[in-house]
Design a protein around this motif. Structure first.
Motif, PDB file in Angstrom:
ATOM      1  N   SER A  29      -4.305 -33.208   4.416  1.00  0.00           N
ATOM      2  CA  SER A  29      -4.192 -34.000   3.176  1.00  0.00           C
ATOM      3  C   SER A  29      -5.575 -34.115   2.480  1.00  0.00           C
ATOM      4  CB  SER A  29      -3.510 -35.247   3.745  1.00  0.00           C
ATOM      5  OG  SER A  29      -2.298 -34.950   4.073  1.00  0.00           O
ATOM      6  N   ALA A  30      -6.557 -34.089   3.384  1.00  0.00           N
ATOM      7  CA  ALA A  30      -7.867 -34.423   2.827  1.00  0.00           C
ATOM      8  C   ALA A  30      -8.304 -32.973   1.696  1.00  0.00           C
ATOM      9  CB  ALA A  30      -8.796 -34.407   3.690  1.00  0.00           C
ATOM     10  N   LEU A  31      -7.751 -32.016   2.371  1.00  0.00           N
ATOM     11  CA  LEU A  31      -8.018 -30.694   1.450  1.00  0.00           C
ATOM     12  C   LEU A  31      -7.137 -30.813  -0.024  1.00  0.00           C
ATOM     13  CD1 LEU A  31      -7.802 -27.976   4.215  1.00  0.00           C
ATOM     14  CD2 LEU A  31      -9.897 -28.804   3.304  1.00  0.00           C
ATOM     15  N   ALA A  32      -5.745 -31.356   0.429  1.00  0.00           N
ATOM     16  CA  ALA A  32      -4.849 -31.492  -1.050  1.00  0.00           C
ATOM     17  C   ALA A  32      -5.605 -32.521  -1.686  1.00  0.00           C
ATOM     18  CB  ALA A  32      -3.582 -31.974  -0.471  1.00  0.00           C
ATOM     19  N   VAL A  33      -6.273 -33.509  -1.539  1.00  0.00           N
ATOM     20  CA  VAL A  33      -6.744 -34.470  -2.243  1.00  0.00           C
ATOM     21  C   VAL A  33      -8.055 -33.901  -2.901  1.00  0.00           C
ATOM     22  CG1 VAL A  33      -8.149 -36.649  -2.203  1.00  0.00           C
ATOM     23  CG2 VAL A  33      -6.157 -36.310  -1.247  1.00  0.00           C
ATOM     24  N   LEU A  34      -8.984 -33.179  -2.050  1.00  0.00           N
ATOM     25  CA  LEU A  34     -10.026 -32.580  -2.669  1.00  0.00           C
ATOM     26  C   LEU A  34      -9.784 -31.620  -3.753  1.00  0.00           C
ATOM     27  CD1 LEU A  34     -12.498 -32.064   0.233  1.00  0.00           C
ATOM     28  CD2 LEU A  34     -13.027 -33.393  -1.716  1.00  0.00           C
ATOM     29  N   LEU A  35      -8.661 -30.568  -3.677  1.00  0.00           N
ATOM     30  CA  LEU A  35      -8.273 -29.945  -4.415  1.00  0.00           C
ATOM     31  C   LEU A  35      -7.841 -30.292  -5.692  1.00  0.00           C
ATOM     32  CD1 LEU A  35      -6.538 -27.200  -2.288  1.00  0.00           C
ATOM     33  CD2 LEU A  35      -8.703 -26.840  -3.522  1.00  0.00           C
ATOM     34  N   GLU A  36      -7.052 -31.402  -5.765  1.00  0.00           N
ATOM     35  CA  GLU A  36      -6.593 -32.204  -7.008  1.00  0.00           C
ATOM     36  C   GLU A  36      -7.948 -32.679  -7.701  1.00  0.00           C
ATOM     37  OE1 GLU A  36      -4.225 -33.398  -9.795  1.00  0.00           O
ATOM     38  OE2 GLU A  36      -3.849 -31.900  -8.328  1.00  0.00           O
ATOM     39  N   CYS A  37      -8.808 -33.229  -6.906  1.00  0.00           N
ATOM     40  CA  CYS A  37     -10.195 -33.623  -7.572  1.00  0.00           C
ATOM     41  C   CYS A  37     -10.789 -32.473  -8.402  1.00  0.00           C
ATOM     42  CB  CYS A  37     -11.057 -34.165  -6.451  1.00  0.00           C
ATOM     43  SG  CYS A  37     -10.472 -35.826  -6.105  1.00  0.00           S
ATOM     44  N   ARG A  38     -10.797 -31.468  -7.984  1.00  0.00           N
ATOM     45  CA  ARG A  38     -11.300 -30.136  -8.340  1.00  0.00           C
ATOM     46  C   ARG A  38     -10.602 -30.021  -9.606  1.00  0.00           C
ATOM     47  NH1 ARG A  38     -10.465 -24.666  -8.610  1.00  0.00           N
ATOM     48  NH2 ARG A  38     -12.205 -23.327  -8.630  1.00  0.00           N
ATOM     49  N   GLY A  61     -11.151 -22.817   5.574  1.00  0.00           N
ATOM     50  CA  GLY A  61     -11.587 -21.384   5.724  1.00  0.00           C
ATOM     51  C   GLY A  61     -10.298 -20.858   6.231  1.00  0.00           C
ATOM     52  N   LEU A  62      -9.586 -21.224   7.168  1.00  0.00           N
ATOM     53  CA  LEU A  62      -8.119 -21.136   7.597  1.00  0.00           C
ATOM     54  C   LEU A  62      -7.118 -20.941   6.534  1.00  0.00           C
ATOM     55  CD1 LEU A  62      -6.561 -20.555  10.135  1.00  0.00           C
ATOM     56  CD2 LEU A  62      -6.071 -23.014  10.407  1.00  0.00           C
ATOM     57  N   TYR A  63      -7.178 -21.922   5.689  1.00  0.00           N
ATOM     58  CA  TYR A  63      -6.059 -21.784   4.478  1.00  0.00           C
ATOM     59  C   TYR A  63      -6.746 -20.530   3.453  1.00  0.00           C
ATOM     60  CZ  TYR A  63      -3.627 -25.644   6.478  1.00  0.00           C
ATOM     61  OH  TYR A  63      -3.140 -26.611   7.503  1.00  0.00           O
ATOM     62  N   GLY A  64      -7.816 -20.353   3.501  1.00  0.00           N
ATOM     63  CA  GLY A  64      -8.080 -19.506   2.454  1.00  0.00           C
ATOM     64  C   GLY A  64      -8.670 -20.079   1.288  1.00  0.00           C
ATOM     65  N   ILE A  65      -9.271 -21.285   1.401  1.00  0.00           N
ATOM     66  CA  ILE A  65      -9.743 -22.036   0.079  1.00  0.00           C
ATOM     67  C   ILE A  65     -10.926 -22.496   0.259  1.00  0.00           C
ATOM     68  CG2 ILE A  65      -7.273 -22.941  -0.361  1.00  0.00           C
ATOM     69  CD1 ILE A  65      -8.335 -25.597   0.499  1.00  0.00           C
ATOM     70  N   ALA A  66     -11.873 -22.156   1.073  1.00  0.00           N
ATOM     71  CA  ALA A  66     -12.947 -22.618   1.281  1.00  0.00           C
ATOM     72  C   ALA A  66     -13.983 -22.281   0.037  1.00  0.00           C
ATOM     73  CB  ALA A  66     -13.646 -21.947   2.657  1.00  0.00           C
ATOM     74  N   ASP A  67     -13.759 -21.158  -0.739  1.00  0.00           N
ATOM     75  CA  ASP A  67     -14.410 -21.085  -1.968  1.00  0.00           C
ATOM     76  C   ASP A  67     -14.366 -21.997  -2.918  1.00  0.00           C
ATOM     77  OD1 ASP A  67     -15.717 -18.712  -0.682  1.00  0.00           O
ATOM     78  OD2 ASP A  67     -14.241 -17.264  -1.603  1.00  0.00           O
ATOM     79  N   LEU A  68     -12.955 -22.452  -2.986  1.00  0.00           N
ATOM     80  CA  LEU A  68     -12.842 -23.533  -3.928  1.00  0.00           C
ATOM     81  C   LEU A  68     -13.453 -24.891  -3.759  1.00  0.00           C
ATOM     82  CD1 LEU A  68      -8.809 -22.983  -4.114  1.00  0.00           C
ATOM     83  CD2 LEU A  68     -10.693 -22.145  -5.657  1.00  0.00           C
ATOM     84  N   LEU A  69     -14.221 -25.414  -2.725  1.00  0.00           N
ATOM     85  CA  LEU A  69     -14.807 -26.312  -2.508  1.00  0.00           C
ATOM     86  C   LEU A  69     -16.430 -26.227  -2.033  1.00  0.00           C
ATOM     87  CD1 LEU A  69     -12.265 -27.663   0.102  1.00  0.00           C
ATOM     88  CD2 LEU A  69     -12.204 -28.214  -2.199  1.00  0.00           C
ATOM     89  N   PRO A  70     -16.975 -25.714  -3.183  1.00  0.00           N
ATOM     90  CA  PRO A  70     -18.313 -25.309  -2.836  1.00  0.00           C
ATOM     91  C   PRO A  70     -19.182 -26.503  -2.545  1.00  0.00           C
ATOM     92  CG  PRO A  70     -18.002 -25.505  -5.410  1.00  0.00           C
ATOM     93  CD  PRO A  70     -16.559 -25.699  -4.384  1.00  0.00           C
ATOM     94  N   ALA A  71     -20.274 -26.264  -1.817  1.00  0.00           N
ATOM     95  CA  ALA A  71     -21.231 -27.318  -1.124  1.00  0.00           C
ATOM     96  C   ALA A  71     -22.113 -27.915  -2.363  1.00  0.00           C
ATOM     97  CB  ALA A  71     -21.995 -26.978   0.052  1.00  0.00           C
TER      98      ALA A  71
END
Length: 89
Positions: free
Chosen positions: A45-54, A78-88
């Motif tokens: 769910s944390a990933l979903a929140v971050l993706l919505e923020c993005r 990385g497992l979900y294939g979305i690591a590139d959408l959350l740049p450091a």
């Protein structure tokens, strides 16, 4: 900079997202940085929140980065294939 809470699981996702979206609406800078340094307990769910923020940040014409993303969440992204959408930051 927006800050994630120490715990962000399914139970906190809606309230956390609401808080972050409210802060984003008043955010004046052209770059949105989300600080995940306090995040200790999380699930996907944390990933979903971050993706919505993005998505919302990009909709406002802002760039988006994440600071101090926990290694476990980086691995999950990385497992979900979305690591590139959350740049450091």
């Amino acid at each position: 900079m927006l800050v994630l809470p120490p715990e962000l699981t399914h139970d906190q996702a809606t309230a956390s997202l609401r808080m972050l979206m409210q802060a984003l609406r008043t955010h004046k800078e052209s770059q949105l940085v989300v600080d995940a340094g306090a995040l200790k307990v999380f699930d996907s769910s944390a990933l979903a929140v971050l993706l919505e923020c993005r998505r919302s940040a990009l909709g406002y014409g802002k760039t988006f980065t994440v600071k101090s993303l926990p290694a476990g969440l980086v691995s999950l992204a990385g497992l979900y294939g979305i690591a590139d959408l959350l740049p450091a930051a």
